[in-house]
Design a protein around this motif. Structure first.
Motif, PDB file in Angstrom:
ATOM      1  N   GLU A   1       0.840  -1.188   0.000  1.00 22.09           N
ATOM      2  CA  GLU A   1       0.000   0.000   0.000  1.00 22.09           C
ATOM      3  C   GLU A   1       0.882   1.248   0.000  1.00 22.09           C
ATOM      4  O   GLU A   1       1.847   1.335   0.758  1.00 22.09           O
ATOM      5  CB  GLU A   1      -0.897   0.014   1.232  1.00 22.09           C
ATOM      6  CG  GLU A   1      -1.898  -1.135   1.290  1.00 22.09           C
ATOM      7  CD  GLU A   1      -2.925  -1.064   0.187  1.00 22.09           C
ATOM      8  OE1 GLU A   1      -3.270   0.072  -0.221  1.00 22.09           O
ATOM      9  OE2 GLU A   1      -3.371  -2.124  -0.278  1.00 22.09           O
ATOM     10  N   ILE A   2       0.580   2.190  -0.866  1.00 21.56           N
ATOM     11  CA  ILE A   2       1.308   3.456  -0.857  1.00 21.56           C
ATOM     12  C   ILE A   2       0.312   4.611  -0.731  1.00 21.56           C
ATOM     13  O   ILE A   2      -0.875   4.467  -1.056  1.00 21.56           O
ATOM     14  CB  ILE A   2       2.192   3.636  -2.101  1.00 21.56           C
ATOM     15  CG1 ILE A   2       1.362   3.722  -3.377  1.00 21.56           C
ATOM     16  CG2 ILE A   2       3.223   2.521  -2.202  1.00 21.56           C
ATOM     17  CD1 ILE A   2       2.172   4.107  -4.585  1.00 21.56           C
ATOM     18  N   GLU A   3       0.815   5.746  -0.250  1.00 16.88           N
ATOM     19  CA  GLU A   3      -0.040   6.896   0.030  1.00 16.88           C
ATOM     20  C   GLU A   3      -0.023   7.925  -1.087  1.00 16.88           C
ATOM     21  O   GLU A   3      -1.021   8.605  -1.333  1.00 16.88           O
ATOM     22  CB  GLU A   3       0.410   7.559   1.336  1.00 16.88           C
ATOM     23  CG  GLU A   3       0.338   6.638   2.541  1.00 16.88           C
ATOM     24  CD  GLU A   3       1.048   7.218   3.761  1.00 16.88           C
ATOM     25  OE1 GLU A   3       1.646   8.316   3.621  1.00 16.88           O
ATOM     26  OE2 GLU A   3       1.011   6.585   4.815  1.00 16.88           O
TER      27      GLU A   3
ATOM     28  N   MET B   1       1.792   3.705 -12.233  1.00 17.03           N
ATOM     29  CA  MET B   1       1.618   3.700 -10.780  1.00 17.03           C
ATOM     30  C   MET B   1       0.229   4.200 -10.387  1.00 17.03           C
ATOM     31  O   MET B   1      -0.380   3.692  -9.439  1.00 17.03           O
ATOM     32  CB  MET B   1       2.701   4.546 -10.122  1.00 17.03           C
ATOM     33  CG  MET B   1       4.111   4.014 -10.327  1.00 17.03           C
ATOM     34  SD  MET B   1       4.387   2.406  -9.565  1.00 17.03           S
ATOM     35  CE  MET B   1       4.740   2.899  -7.882  1.00 17.03           C
ATOM     36  N   VAL B   2      -0.297   5.170 -11.135  1.00 22.98           N
ATOM     37  CA  VAL B   2      -1.649   5.659 -10.873  1.00 22.98           C
ATOM     38  C   VAL B   2      -2.654   4.520 -11.062  1.00 22.98           C
ATOM     39  O   VAL B   2      -3.556   4.310 -10.240  1.00 22.98           O
ATOM     40  CB  VAL B   2      -1.982   6.849 -11.794  1.00 22.98           C
ATOM     41  CG1 VAL B   2      -3.493   7.070 -11.884  1.00 22.98           C
ATOM     42  CG2 VAL B   2      -1.297   8.111 -11.288  1.00 22.98           C
ATOM     43  N   TYR B   3      -2.520   3.778 -12.166  1.00 30.77           N
ATOM     44  CA  TYR B   3      -3.441   2.667 -12.401  1.00 30.77           C
ATOM     45  C   TYR B   3      -3.276   1.575 -11.347  1.00 30.77           C
ATOM     46  O   TYR B   3      -4.257   1.007 -10.873  1.00 30.77           O
ATOM     47  CB  TYR B   3      -3.216   2.075 -13.792  1.00 30.77           C
ATOM     48  CG  TYR B   3      -3.982   0.784 -13.999  1.00 30.77           C
ATOM     49  CD1 TYR B   3      -5.381   0.785 -14.007  1.00 30.77           C
ATOM     50  CD2 TYR B   3      -3.318  -0.428 -14.146  1.00 30.77           C
ATOM     51  CE1 TYR B   3      -6.090  -0.391 -14.178  1.00 30.77           C
ATOM     52  CE2 TYR B   3      -4.023  -1.609 -14.310  1.00 30.77           C
ATOM     53  CZ  TYR B   3      -5.405  -1.585 -14.319  1.00 30.77           C
ATOM     54  OH  TYR B   3      -6.110  -2.759 -14.471  1.00 30.77           O
ATOM     55  N   SER B   4      -2.035   1.299 -10.948  1.00 35.18           N
ATOM     56  CA  SER B   4      -1.762   0.196 -10.029  1.00 35.18           C
ATOM     57  C   SER B   4      -2.144   0.516  -8.591  1.00 35.18           C
ATOM     58  O   SER B   4      -2.544  -0.380  -7.841  1.00 35.18           O
ATOM     59  CB  SER B   4      -0.276  -0.179 -10.094  1.00 35.18           C
ATOM     60  OG  SER B   4       0.076  -0.587 -11.403  1.00 35.18           O
TER      61      SER B   4
ATOM     62  N   HIS C   1       9.175  -3.470 -11.661  1.00 31.69           N
ATOM     63  CA  HIS C   1       8.463  -3.597 -10.387  1.00 31.69           C
ATOM     64  C   HIS C   1       7.131  -4.316 -10.570  1.00 31.69           C
ATOM     65  O   HIS C   1       6.727  -5.124  -9.725  1.00 31.69           O
ATOM     66  CB  HIS C   1       8.241  -2.201  -9.798  1.00 31.69           C
ATOM     67  CG  HIS C   1       7.261  -2.156  -8.681  1.00 31.69           C
ATOM     68  ND1 HIS C   1       7.477  -2.746  -7.456  1.00 31.69           N
ATOM     69  CD2 HIS C   1       6.022  -1.567  -8.601  1.00 31.69           C
ATOM     70  CE1 HIS C   1       6.440  -2.541  -6.671  1.00 31.69           C
ATOM     71  NE2 HIS C   1       5.545  -1.837  -7.335  1.00 31.69           N
ATOM     72  N   LEU C   2       6.457  -4.046 -11.672  1.00 29.21           N
ATOM     73  CA  LEU C   2       5.156  -4.642 -11.938  1.00 29.21           C
ATOM     74  C   LEU C   2       5.261  -6.000 -12.627  1.00 29.21           C
ATOM     75  O   LEU C   2       4.236  -6.621 -12.934  1.00 29.21           O
ATOM     76  CB  LEU C   2       4.311  -3.688 -12.794  1.00 29.21           C
ATOM     77  CG  LEU C   2       3.983  -2.333 -12.155  1.00 29.21           C
ATOM     78  CD1 LEU C   2       3.267  -1.435 -13.152  1.00 29.21           C
ATOM     79  CD2 LEU C   2       3.143  -2.507 -10.900  1.00 29.21           C
TER      80      LEU C   2
ATOM     81  N   VAL D   1      -1.070  -1.947 -19.117  1.00 29.87           N
ATOM     82  CA  VAL D   1      -1.061  -3.208 -18.358  1.00 29.87           C
ATOM     83  C   VAL D   1      -1.945  -4.250 -19.045  1.00 29.87           C
ATOM     84  O   VAL D   1      -1.555  -5.411 -19.198  1.00 29.87           O
ATOM     85  CB  VAL D   1      -1.523  -2.969 -16.906  1.00 29.87           C
ATOM     86  CG1 VAL D   1      -1.717  -4.292 -16.174  1.00 29.87           C
ATOM     87  CG2 VAL D   1      -0.504  -2.102 -16.161  1.00 29.87           C
ATOM     88  N   THR D   2      -3.129  -3.830 -19.474  1.00 19.27           N
ATOM     89  CA  THR D   2      -4.056  -4.756 -20.134  1.00 19.27           C
ATOM     90  C   THR D   2      -3.459  -5.298 -21.421  1.00 19.27           C
ATOM     91  O   THR D   2      -3.564  -6.496 -21.718  1.00 19.27           O
ATOM     92  CB  THR D   2      -5.395  -4.053 -20.420  1.00 19.27           C
ATOM     93  OG1 THR D   2      -5.954  -3.586 -19.193  1.00 19.27           O
ATOM     94  CG2 THR D   2      -6.374  -4.994 -21.099  1.00 19.27           C
ATOM     95  N   PHE D   3      -2.823  -4.419 -22.198  1.00 14.56           N
ATOM     96  CA  PHE D   3      -2.196  -4.851 -23.446  1.00 14.56           C
ATOM     97  C   PHE D   3      -1.107  -5.880 -23.190  1.00 14.56           C
ATOM     98  O   PHE D   3      -1.062  -6.929 -23.842  1.00 14.56           O
ATOM     99  CB  PHE D   3      -1.608  -3.639 -24.184  1.00 14.56           C
ATOM    100  CG  PHE D   3      -0.709  -4.012 -25.332  1.00 14.56           C
ATOM    101  CD1 PHE D   3      -1.233  -4.484 -26.519  1.00 14.56           C
ATOM    102  CD2 PHE D   3       0.675  -3.903 -25.211  1.00 14.56           C
ATOM    103  CE1 PHE D   3      -0.399  -4.846 -27.583  1.00 14.56           C
ATOM    104  CE2 PHE D   3       1.516  -4.265 -26.254  1.00 14.56           C
ATOM    105  CZ  PHE D   3       0.974  -4.729 -27.448  1.00 14.56           C
TER     106      PHE D   3
END
Length: 283
Positions: free
Chosen positions: A2-4, A24-27, A84-85, A162-164
């Motif tokens: 979890e990040i803030e 990062m916004v999507y994740s 990272h992802l 990510v979906t692609f």
């Protein structure tokens, strides 16, 4: 984890920090703040620090590349976030633009143009208002958060990336399971995708990329026609050794493109499909 919030550098924005932030916004769905981070923020694992901070430490969610030596393999903040992802290797395989973005961010336009084998002036000709406006609007605000137009566009970009990538990985595995490689008369190879139930909406999707990475000797593709019960036959990478206009007068061929790169046939038997391939082969 979890990040803030996400922190990236202030001032001018580039595709590197923008796309890293989109992922990062999507994740994580947290605000993006554009400022210089404090030492405490760099040390705080609840704050993702992108393209600034002088440290790459995944455990502390720090993704900067500027401390890497000059001769380091071109690696930018976007590269580090993709790693990272768990998406980096697939991104290098399926996102042709990624390596160029890495070069641009770490080597600059002059060296990137030389690496691409193009004139430096061509680099600016690849930009469009899509690039300019998104980056300018991202750079203009100190904070981006849910509900704001730029933030929601960033979320969409991250989601699509990510979906692609996940979809491409699944499609490559599907093609690997289902496809066959035909070697016709010891002369040429063709990638064949049989009809399956249920059939994907785009049966030829990913086949060219699969050939590029897994079966580079294949020169054509045969796949189910999504508009009929037969098959499509097309040359791979526009290989001119095939001219499918040679098949246009066959009774079971209902479409032949005048450029010679594709036909559609009602034929379903392997023997007949291979006969049409032989007919189109000009060598």
């Amino acid at each position: 984890m979890e990040i803030e919030q996400i922190i990236t550098h202030p001032g001018g924005a580039h595709k590197d920090d923008f796309l890293a932030s989109c992922l990062m916004v999507y994740s994580y769905g947290v605000p993006v703040v554009r400022k210089e981070p404090t030492e405490a923020e760099v040390a705080n694992a609840a704050i993702a620090v992108l393209d600034v901070g002088g440290e790459h430490n995944e455990e502390k969610m720090n993704f900067d590349h500027h401390q890497f030596p000059a001769d380091y393999e071109p690696t930018c903040a976007l590269s580090l976030v993709l790693m990272h992802l768990g998406l980096y290797e697939d991104a290098r395989l399926y996102c042709d633009w990624l390596e160029t973005s890495e070069w641009l961010d770490t080597r600059g336009a002059v060296k990137t143009a030389a690496w691409l084998g193009i004139d430096r002036s061509a680099m600016a000709k690849l930009n469009s208002p899509v690039d300019i406006t998104l980056l300018r609007r991202f750079a203009k605000a100190e904070r981006h958060e849910a509900g704001q137009p730029v933030y929601e566009v960033m979320r969409m970009i991250g989601e699509d990336m990510v979906t692609f990538l996940k979809g491409m990985r699944e499609r490559m595995e599907e093609i690997d399971r289902q496809s066959e490689v035909w070697e016709i008369d010891g002369t040429f190879k063709v990638l064949f995708m049989p009809r399956t139930e249920p059939m994907t909406s785009e049966p030829s999707a990913g086949m060219g990329r699969y050939i590029e990475n897994q079966e580079p000797d294949c020169v054509a593709m045969v796949y189910p026609d999504r508009r009929g019960s037969g098959y499509g036959l097309t040359r791979y990478n526009d290989d001119l050794r095939f001219d499918f206009t040679r098949c246009e007068n066959e009774d079971d061929v209902h479409f032949a493109h005048k450029a010679g790169f594709i036909i559609k046939t009602s034929a379903t038997e392997v023997e007949r499909l291979q006969e049409l391939l032989r007919m189109a082969w000009v060598g």
